[in-house]
Design a protein around this motif. Structure first.
Motif, PDB file in Angstrom:
ATOM      1  N   ILE B 103      38.923  40.602  -8.703  1.00 54.34           N
ATOM      2  CA  ILE B 103      37.553  40.900  -8.323  1.00 54.34           C
ATOM      3  C   ILE B 103      37.602  41.344  -6.865  1.00 54.34           C
ATOM      4  O   ILE B 103      37.935  40.551  -5.987  1.00 54.34           O
ATOM      5  CB  ILE B 103      36.653  39.657  -8.466  1.00 54.34           C
ATOM      6  N   GLY B 104      37.263  42.590  -6.605  1.00 58.22           N
ATOM      7  CA  GLY B 104      37.519  43.152  -5.282  1.00 58.22           C
ATOM      8  C   GLY B 104      36.348  43.079  -4.326  1.00 58.22           C
ATOM      9  O   GLY B 104      35.957  44.096  -3.769  1.00 58.22           O
ATOM     10  N   PHE B 105      35.795  41.885  -4.101  1.00 53.84           N
ATOM     11  CA  PHE B 105      34.606  41.826  -3.238  1.00 53.84           C
ATOM     12  C   PHE B 105      34.943  41.778  -1.760  1.00 53.84           C
ATOM     13  O   PHE B 105      34.064  41.866  -0.927  1.00 53.84           O
ATOM     14  CB  PHE B 105      33.671  40.670  -3.618  1.00 53.84           C
ATOM     15  N   SER B 106      36.200  41.621  -1.428  1.00 51.19           N
ATOM     16  CA  SER B 106      36.622  41.654  -0.029  1.00 51.19           C
ATOM     17  C   SER B 106      38.065  42.131  -0.020  1.00 51.19           C
ATOM     18  O   SER B 106      38.722  42.149  -1.056  1.00 51.19           O
ATOM     19  CB  SER B 106      36.529  40.261   0.608  1.00 51.19           C
ATOM     20  N   TRP B 107      38.548  42.492   1.162  1.00 45.65           N
ATOM     21  CA  TRP B 107      39.930  42.947   1.244  1.00 45.65           C
ATOM     22  C   TRP B 107      40.885  41.872   0.732  1.00 45.65           C
ATOM     23  O   TRP B 107      41.755  42.127  -0.103  1.00 45.65           O
ATOM     24  CB  TRP B 107      40.250  43.316   2.703  1.00 45.65           C
ATOM     25  N   ALA B 108      40.683  40.628   1.206  1.00 44.37           N
ATOM     26  CA  ALA B 108      41.609  39.549   0.865  1.00 44.37           C
ATOM     27  C   ALA B 108      41.568  39.190  -0.613  1.00 44.37           C
ATOM     28  O   ALA B 108      42.544  38.680  -1.162  1.00 44.37           O
ATOM     29  CB  ALA B 108      41.306  38.312   1.697  1.00 44.37           C
ATOM     30  N   ALA B 109      40.450  39.463  -1.264  1.00 43.04           N
ATOM     31  CA  ALA B 109      40.331  39.100  -2.672  1.00 43.04           C
ATOM     32  C   ALA B 109      41.336  39.862  -3.528  1.00 43.04           C
ATOM     33  O   ALA B 109      41.670  39.438  -4.629  1.00 43.04           O
ATOM     34  CB  ALA B 109      38.912  39.331  -3.181  1.00 43.04           C
ATOM     35  N   SER B 110      41.826  40.958  -3.060  1.00 42.81           N
ATOM     36  CA  SER B 110      42.934  41.703  -3.653  1.00 42.81           C
ATOM     37  C   SER B 110      43.110  43.007  -2.874  1.00 42.81           C
ATOM     38  O   SER B 110      42.488  44.013  -3.198  1.00 42.81           O
ATOM     39  CB  SER B 110      42.720  41.980  -5.143  1.00 42.81           C
ATOM     40  N   PRO B 111      43.952  42.948  -1.845  1.00 41.03           N
ATOM     41  CA  PRO B 111      44.058  44.098  -0.929  1.00 41.03           C
ATOM     42  C   PRO B 111      44.316  45.434  -1.622  1.00 41.03           C
ATOM     43  O   PRO B 111      43.719  46.448  -1.249  1.00 41.03           O
ATOM     44  CB  PRO B 111      45.240  43.701  -0.036  1.00 41.03           C
ATOM     45  N   ALA B 112      45.161  45.451  -2.645  1.00 39.85           N
ATOM     46  CA  ALA B 112      45.481  46.715  -3.305  1.00 39.85           C
ATOM     47  C   ALA B 112      44.233  47.355  -3.898  1.00 39.85           C
ATOM     48  O   ALA B 112      44.089  48.577  -3.923  1.00 39.85           O
ATOM     49  CB  ALA B 112      46.529  46.485  -4.390  1.00 39.85           C
ATOM     50  N   CYS B 113      43.320  46.525  -4.368  1.00 45.46           N
ATOM     51  CA  CYS B 113      42.104  47.003  -5.015  1.00 45.46           C
ATOM     52  C   CYS B 113      41.240  47.787  -4.024  1.00 45.46           C
ATOM     53  O   CYS B 113      40.801  48.899  -4.306  1.00 45.46           O
ATOM     54  CB  CYS B 113      41.363  45.808  -5.585  1.00 45.46           C
ATOM     55  N   THR B 114      41.018  47.214  -2.858  1.00 43.29           N
ATOM     56  CA  THR B 114      40.234  47.889  -1.821  1.00 43.29           C
ATOM     57  C   THR B 114      40.974  49.103  -1.281  1.00 43.29           C
ATOM     58  O   THR B 114      40.395  50.180  -1.113  1.00 43.29           O
ATOM     59  CB  THR B 114      39.959  46.920  -0.650  1.00 43.29           C
TER      60      THR B 114
END
Lengths: 443, 443
Positions: B103-114
């Protein structure tokens, strides 16, 4: 006239194996990535290729480019945020949904898409034992809709409430300018509510007030507080129109007392929305259903991963998302889903008892479902240092919250595959790092 | 410690075959379903099962329950609405996205996603040759974000414009109440704009005015009309703050003259947003890129299926959607995507020339991209009857539009697999039904 899909048959099956390999070995990966912001840009070209690349090239880059930057939400060592849905039936349904690839913005655009969603929302409503007026049925006025996120559900409820309030006031005072009405509207939510609730107020352009909560009240909004704020605001010429109650807050999984708050809202003609983003799913278990008592006073209700509301939404284009629910509900069955939730709650209780047995730690909020809020007895700084060490280790992943000014660690049981051994290993790691941190403290 | 995924490996591969079979044989299915509203409810139980069902039972129900109610958007006989994305690389990427399930709601939540999303938006911006300030780059102020739908993109742009307008006015008049400012704001769009633009105004609680267009101006907003409305509104004490231009309207694929409208907006400090939901993709072809001239005057820009805007959005939870773009861009290459768009435009031109060669028909709007607006010379009734016959036949599917009070048939080239033979067959069917309809007319 056939369009052969030979290549897709081959690559699709390879992708199934790649996914199975990934999930089978997910524990071996560091749960939290070791990359700096901007890491990815240098690993890939600055522009799209002119000529097609081979699939082999693309697949190779999954491990080279993507995986180093992934936070592995489905690792059994992931205890951050809240869980997110992922199951084999859901993935199978998603594949089918992608292939059908219809856009469900109207009934005619793909009847099955709209109809399955209506019926799945009813299945869900019945699993939660929602009052009859939340069910669509054959001739009902209720019914649910799948929103993209809880943020959208909260916003849509607020917009519906705003529209109802304006309509009610215009009915008795048709000459009053609509802009005058909206400039006087005031909405309420707990100071523990999710930031998306406040943001919904900003989007809709209405005043939003936070209701203070106390640790001694378990961070629940008290009826007396709400009543007093309503009276003060009415005396000041404002128009209270919306209250967003939370069942299972993000910081500590606190529950507002909706049996007490609901009648106040009903008497004041205030729209009561219930945001149960996390806790909502647990209400399919009879032992947790009492937490939803008071729903009969609510105008709308949402929860994740499948959100519940009246038939309206902001996006127009929408995928065939109810297929996922259909596959999952059927392949787990109600009992399978209940067992799944109960197992997560049990694992949280197991973690809680490990914390309670260690005199250096304290539990910061009641453990009702799958979230344990805990901390080292001591300063915020020591707890911040502990969390930093935990996450830097990249073996387990946790995020913090603030409760009554205290820095608190949130341990949320998330992954489908989390077992007791993962909980015990997580605790072993936490206590080991806590020891290190405390030894470094100045005497 | 491994969680074996034996069953998923088997079922996933079966699903790949099921999908390939579906797509290989999609032409044999009636493109538009023959069901009545409510058809699905009676085909499945009223409640979720208590015990798990077998996967075989679920799969059997795909043909029994779902397929009879599906409008097949990817059939080469589907010419309704506008095309929607579906390709093998996209489906493969979607499978992976579901498995990673972050779940990409922030950079840290999954950096690759952002990060992949940021870079893919840059790839896209460069493919469209957007001005430099729309690109994120390493230190840029611009950049895009994938919104769920064009409706959300339009809303987000409007909210950003509202916020900028309020800030600008407060800067020169800090005592003015914010509610007074917003009650005076006025936004504009073409009377040809999509309904989601008007809806965005309702959600944001601001006045939205439609600018009239004329057939003689090819349904494009004229600078003179916009200028006059702005002056009148300012004289009445209102604050013009937002204009949503459309490139490629839904009814007739009309283009507002943004080279003329942009400077007006800039001079008046009005936020110009460009909604190019359908046409946007075509701008990757140099021959269509001039249609985007004037983008340098715009504050924001969106198009489907991948939407373009500043970094902000309403939903918080978001999937790893950029994986799809990455797979598609690489496995098609820019040239492959250009070829794909050009082929669709050529097919539309082929259909247009078939229509023009038949004296009984007329073309209702310029054919610029893949949409042909046409009708029988004659009454609205006869065209309504013709469309009804076409859709009742379920061989091809079209939807209508209204242009200058006329009932017009929209023929949009949609499916990835549409070929010249499908176009010719569609035309044969249309003329055959037109003959029937005209023979039934009273003399």
């Amino acid at each position: 006239g056939r369009q052969p899909c030979v290549e897709f048959r081959r690559r699709g099956k390879e992708m199934v194996d790649l996914i199975a390999d990934y999930l089978e070995n997910i524990e071996q990966r560091p749960v939290y990535p070791d990359v700096e912001p901007g890491y990815l840009r240098s690993l890939i070209p600055e522009e799209a290729p002119e000529e097609p690349e081979t699939y082999e090239d693309v697949v190779k880059d999954i491990e080279r480019v993507i995986m180093p930057g992934v936070t592995h939400w489905h690792s059994p060592y992931f205890y951050a945020y809240f869980p997110t849905a992922n199951s084999f039936p859901a993935m199978l349904a998603d594949m089918l949904s992608g292939a059908i690839g219809c856009i469900g913005f109207s009934w005619a655009a793909s009847p099955a898409c709209t109809e399955l969603e209506t019926v799945m929302m009813d299945w869900l409503g019945k699993m939660l034992k929602l009052p009859e007026d939340f069910i669509a049925g054959t001739h009902g006025q209720g019914g649910g809709v799948i929103q993209g996120t809880a943020s959208e559900a909260t916003l849509v409820a607020l917009l519906a409430a705003r529209s109802r309030a304006v309509r009610m006031i215009l009915a008795s005072d048709p000459q009053r300018p609509e802009t005058d009405i909206t400039s006087k509207l005031v909405a309420y939510s707990s100071d523990q509510a999710h930031c998306s609730v406040e943001r919904a107020g900003m989007i809709a352009g209405v005043r939003m007030k936070k209701i203070p909560t106390e640790q001694s009240d378990k961070y629940a909004v008290q009826g007396e507080t709400l009543r007093r704020m309503i009276q003060e605001d009415k005396a000041a010429g404002l128009i209270p129109f919306y209250f967003c109650a939370t069942l299972g807050t993000t910081p500590s999984c606190a529950f507002d007392h909706i049996t007490e708050l609901g009648p106040i809202c009903n008497a004041e003609k205030i729209w009561m929305h219930i945001d149960a983003a996390y806790a909502g799913s647990s209400f399919i278990c009879p032992e947790f259903r009492p937490l939803l008592n008071g729903i009969e006073f609510a105008d709308s209700f949402n929860f994740n991963p499948h959100k519940w509301l009246l038939h309206w939404q902001i996006p127009l284009g929408r995928r065939f998302r109810s297929l996922k629910m259909w596959f999952v509900f059927r392949m787990y069955g109600l009992k399978g889903l209940q067992d799944y939730i109960r197992k997560h709650v049990e694992l949280a209780k197991e973690f809680e008892s490990l914390v309670r047995a260690d005199q250096r730690f304290e539990i910061s909020a009641d453990v009702v479902l799958g979230l344990v809020c805990f901390r080292l007895k001591g300063s915020n700084e020591v707890n911040e240092t502990l969390l930093k060490r935990i996450n830097n280790g990249r073996k387990i992943h946790l995020v913090p919250c603030q409760l009554s000014g205290q820095f608190v660690l949130r341990f949320a049981v998330c992954a489908r595959t989390t077992e007791s051994r993962h909980i015990r290993e997580a605790w072993r790691l936490i206590t080991q790092l806590a020891e290190e941190v405390m030894q470094e403290l100045p005497n």
